[in-house]
Design a protein around this motif. Structure first.
Motif, PDB file in Angstrom:
ATOM      1  N   ALA A  86     -38.323  -3.329 -31.208  1.00  0.00           N
ATOM      2  CA  ALA A  86     -37.209  -2.521 -31.728  1.00  0.00           C
ATOM      3  C   ALA A  86     -37.177  -1.119 -31.146  1.00  0.00           C
ATOM      4  O   ALA A  86     -36.139  -0.460 -31.189  1.00  0.00           O
ATOM      5  N   ALA A  87     -38.284  -0.673 -30.585  1.00  0.00           N
ATOM      6  CA  ALA A  87     -38.367   0.703 -30.081  1.00  0.00           C
ATOM      7  C   ALA A  87     -37.498   0.887 -28.849  1.00  0.00           C
ATOM      8  O   ALA A  87     -37.452   0.032 -27.968  1.00  0.00           O
ATOM      9  N   ALA A  88     -36.801   1.996 -28.824  1.00  0.00           N
ATOM     10  CA  ALA A  88     -36.016   2.366 -27.646  1.00  0.00           C
ATOM     11  C   ALA A  88     -36.976   2.890 -26.582  1.00  0.00           C
ATOM     12  O   ALA A  88     -38.081   3.348 -26.901  1.00  0.00           O
ATOM     13  N   PRO A  89     -36.568   2.832 -25.325  1.00  0.00           N
ATOM     14  CA  PRO A  89     -37.442   3.360 -24.270  1.00  0.00           C
ATOM     15  C   PRO A  89     -37.815   4.826 -24.548  1.00  0.00           C
ATOM     16  O   PRO A  89     -36.962   5.644 -24.877  1.00  0.00           O
ATOM     17  N   GLY A  90     -39.089   5.098 -24.463  1.00  0.00           N
ATOM     18  CA  GLY A  90     -39.570   6.462 -24.705  1.00  0.00           C
ATOM     19  C   GLY A  90     -39.951   6.728 -26.148  1.00  0.00           C
ATOM     20  O   GLY A  90     -40.543   7.752 -26.449  1.00  0.00           O
ATOM     21  N   ASP A  91     -39.594   5.825 -27.079  1.00  0.00           N
ATOM     22  CA  ASP A  91     -39.971   6.000 -28.483  1.00  0.00           C
ATOM     23  C   ASP A  91     -41.445   5.679 -28.677  1.00  0.00           C
ATOM     24  O   ASP A  91     -41.993   4.790 -28.016  1.00  0.00           O
ATOM     25  N   ASP A  92     -42.079   6.375 -29.588  1.00  0.00           N
ATOM     26  CA  ASP A  92     -43.455   6.086 -29.954  1.00  0.00           C
ATOM     27  C   ASP A  92     -43.426   4.932 -30.953  1.00  0.00           C
ATOM     28  O   ASP A  92     -42.777   5.017 -31.998  1.00  0.00           O
ATOM     29  N   VAL A  93     -44.116   3.846 -30.634  1.00  0.00           N
ATOM     30  CA  VAL A  93     -44.109   2.654 -31.483  1.00  0.00           C
ATOM     31  C   VAL A  93     -44.631   2.990 -32.880  1.00  0.00           C
ATOM     32  O   VAL A  93     -44.167   2.436 -33.874  1.00  0.00           O
ATOM     33  N   ARG A  94     -45.560   3.938 -32.969  1.00  0.00           N
ATOM     34  CA  ARG A  94     -46.094   4.321 -34.281  1.00  0.00           C
ATOM     35  C   ARG A  94     -45.012   4.920 -35.172  1.00  0.00           C
ATOM     36  O   ARG A  94     -44.998   4.687 -36.387  1.00  0.00           O
ATOM     37  N   ASP A  95     -44.089   5.668 -34.577  1.00  0.00           N
ATOM     38  CA  ASP A  95     -42.971   6.217 -35.356  1.00  0.00           C
ATOM     39  C   ASP A  95     -42.038   5.116 -35.835  1.00  0.00           C
ATOM     40  O   ASP A  95     -41.520   5.154 -36.948  1.00  0.00           O
ATOM     41  N   VAL A  96     -41.828   4.114 -34.994  1.00  0.00           N
ATOM     42  CA  VAL A  96     -40.967   2.991 -35.377  1.00  0.00           C
ATOM     43  C   VAL A  96     -41.636   2.183 -36.487  1.00  0.00           C
ATOM     44  O   VAL A  96     -40.975   1.740 -37.429  1.00  0.00           O
ATOM     45  N   ILE A  97     -42.947   2.007 -36.399  1.00  0.00           N
ATOM     46  CA  ILE A  97     -43.685   1.318 -37.463  1.00  0.00           C
ATOM     47  C   ILE A  97     -43.515   2.052 -38.783  1.00  0.00           C
ATOM     48  O   ILE A  97     -43.252   1.438 -39.822  1.00  0.00           O
ATOM     49  N   ALA A  98     -43.640   3.369 -38.749  1.00  0.00           N
ATOM     50  CA  ALA A  98     -43.476   4.171 -39.966  1.00  0.00           C
ATOM     51  C   ALA A  98     -42.070   4.014 -40.534  1.00  0.00           C
ATOM     52  O   ALA A  98     -41.882   3.911 -41.750  1.00  0.00           O
ATOM     53  N   GLU A  99     -41.079   3.967 -39.649  1.00  0.00           N
ATOM     54  CA  GLU A  99     -39.699   3.809 -40.110  1.00  0.00           C
ATOM     55  C   GLU A  99     -39.467   2.430 -40.713  1.00  0.00           C
ATOM     56  O   GLU A  99     -38.819   2.292 -41.748  1.00  0.00           O
ATOM     57  N   ILE A 100     -40.016   1.393 -40.081  1.00  0.00           N
ATOM     58  CA  ILE A 100     -39.896   0.032 -40.626  1.00  0.00           C
ATOM     59  C   ILE A 100     -40.586  -0.047 -41.986  1.00  0.00           C
ATOM     60  O   ILE A 100     -40.054  -0.636 -42.930  1.00  0.00           O
ATOM     61  N   ALA A 101     -41.764   0.540 -42.084  1.00  0.00           N
ATOM     62  CA  ALA A 101     -42.491   0.542 -43.359  1.00  0.00           C
ATOM     63  C   ALA A 101     -41.679   1.232 -44.444  1.00  0.00           C
ATOM     64  O   ALA A 101     -41.616   0.767 -45.581  1.00  0.00           O
ATOM     65  N   GLU A 102     -41.037   2.342 -44.079  1.00  0.00           N
ATOM     66  CA  GLU A 102     -40.227   3.069 -45.058  1.00  0.00           C
ATOM     67  C   GLU A 102     -38.979   2.285 -45.450  1.00  0.00           C
ATOM     68  O   GLU A 102     -38.637   2.194 -46.626  1.00  0.00           O
ATOM     69  N   GLN A 162     -38.160 -11.337 -43.813  1.00  0.00           N
ATOM     70  CA  GLN A 162     -37.068 -10.584 -43.204  1.00  0.00           C
ATOM     71  C   GLN A 162     -37.329  -9.099 -43.382  1.00  0.00           C
ATOM     72  O   GLN A 162     -37.667  -8.652 -44.460  1.00  0.00           O
ATOM     73  N   LEU A 163     -37.192  -8.365 -42.285  1.00  0.00           N
ATOM     74  CA  LEU A 163     -37.431  -6.931 -42.291  1.00  0.00           C
ATOM     75  C   LEU A 163     -36.200  -6.190 -41.808  1.00  0.00           C
ATOM     76  O   LEU A 163     -35.497  -6.650 -40.906  1.00  0.00           O
ATOM     77  N   PHE A 164     -35.959  -5.035 -42.406  1.00  0.00           N
ATOM     78  CA  PHE A 164     -34.948  -4.115 -41.895  1.00  0.00           C
ATOM     79  C   PHE A 164     -35.612  -3.327 -40.776  1.00  0.00           C
ATOM     80  O   PHE A 164     -36.687  -2.754 -40.956  1.00  0.00           O
ATOM     81  N   VAL A 165     -34.973  -3.336 -39.611  1.00  0.00           N
ATOM     82  CA  VAL A 165     -35.541  -2.697 -38.433  1.00  0.00           C
ATOM     83  C   VAL A 165     -34.468  -1.806 -37.816  1.00  0.00           C
ATOM     84  O   VAL A 165     -33.305  -2.202 -37.731  1.00  0.00           O
ATOM     85  N   PRO A 166     -34.834  -0.604 -37.368  1.00  0.00           N
ATOM     86  CA  PRO A 166     -33.845   0.252 -36.715  1.00  0.00           C
ATOM     87  C   PRO A 166     -33.361  -0.408 -35.431  1.00  0.00           C
ATOM     88  O   PRO A 166     -34.154  -0.938 -34.659  1.00  0.00           O
ATOM     89  N   THR A 170     -31.438  -6.728 -39.435  1.00  0.00           N
ATOM     90  CA  THR A 170     -32.416  -7.563 -40.129  1.00  0.00           C
ATOM     91  C   THR A 170     -33.072  -8.483 -39.109  1.00  0.00           C
ATOM     92  O   THR A 170     -32.390  -9.131 -38.323  1.00  0.00           O
ATOM     93  N   VAL A 171     -34.394  -8.519 -39.140  1.00  0.00           N
ATOM     94  CA  VAL A 171     -35.170  -9.344 -38.222  1.00  0.00           C
ATOM     95  C   VAL A 171     -36.044 -10.274 -39.043  1.00  0.00           C
ATOM     96  O   VAL A 171     -36.640  -9.857 -40.040  1.00  0.00           O
ATOM     97  N   THR A 172     -36.124 -11.543 -38.630  1.00  0.00           N
ATOM     98  CA  THR A 172     -37.027 -12.495 -39.274  1.00  0.00           C
ATOM     99  C   THR A 172     -38.307 -12.556 -38.461  1.00  0.00           C
ATOM    100  O   THR A 172     -38.279 -12.776 -37.253  1.00  0.00           O
ATOM    101  N   VAL A 173     -39.427 -12.370 -39.139  1.00  0.00           N
ATOM    102  CA  VAL A 173     -40.723 -12.347 -38.470  1.00  0.00           C
ATOM    103  C   VAL A 173     -41.080 -13.754 -38.009  1.00  0.00           C
ATOM    104  O   VAL A 173     -41.046 -14.712 -38.786  1.00  0.00           O
ATOM    105  N   ALA A 174     -41.408 -13.876 -36.733  1.00  0.00           N
ATOM    106  CA  ALA A 174     -41.812 -15.157 -36.156  1.00  0.00           C
ATOM    107  C   ALA A 174     -43.316 -15.351 -36.355  1.00  0.00           C
ATOM    108  O   ALA A 174     -44.054 -14.375 -36.541  1.00  0.00           O
ATOM    109  N   PRO A 175     -43.776 -16.595 -36.317  1.00  0.00           N
ATOM    110  CA  PRO A 175     -45.219 -16.841 -36.439  1.00  0.00           C
ATOM    111  C   PRO A 175     -45.996 -16.095 -35.355  1.00  0.00           C
ATOM    112  O   PRO A 175     -45.600 -16.080 -34.186  1.00  0.00           O
TER     113      PRO A 175
END
Length: 96
Positions: free
Chosen positions: A60-76, A90-94, A44-49
């Motif tokens: 949250a993205a691991a090295p080599g991960d496409d940020v767009r895929d991580v965005i899709a996962e966070i959205a889901e 507060q967001l659930f983040v991988p 769980t991550v709290t969004v900062a201003p």
């Protein structure tokens, strides 16, 4: 058209085979629906201003991960409809 007893049995067996195939297919689809494909942990991550969904996903993205895929996962994970997030949310983040 009249069916013999054997013809009726074949029709019933055929219907059962089709029904089983459909239920197995639907079960497999339901089993994969909503899964993001990764079995990683979630934090769980709290969004900062001033943070955006892109910056949260980039962190949250691991090295080599496409940020767009991580965005899709966070959205889901958070049932987000758009990319709008707000400070303090507060967001659930991988876990990367």
């Amino acid at each position: 058209m009249r069916l013999t007893v054997r013809g009726r049995r074949v029709l019933v067996v055929l219907a059962l085979v089709i029904a089983t195939a459909i239920s197995v297919g639907i079960g497999a689809w339901i089993g994969t629906a909503g899964s993001s494909g990764s079995a990683g942990e979630v934090v769980t991550v709290t969004v900062a201003p001033g943070e955006t969904l892109w910056t949260v996903a980039g962190a949250a993205a691991a090295p080599g991960d496409d940020v767009r895929d991580v965005i899709a996962e966070i959205a889901e994970l958070n049932s987000l409809v758009g990319a709008d997030i707000r400070a303090g949310q507060q967001l659930f983040v991988p876990a990367g």
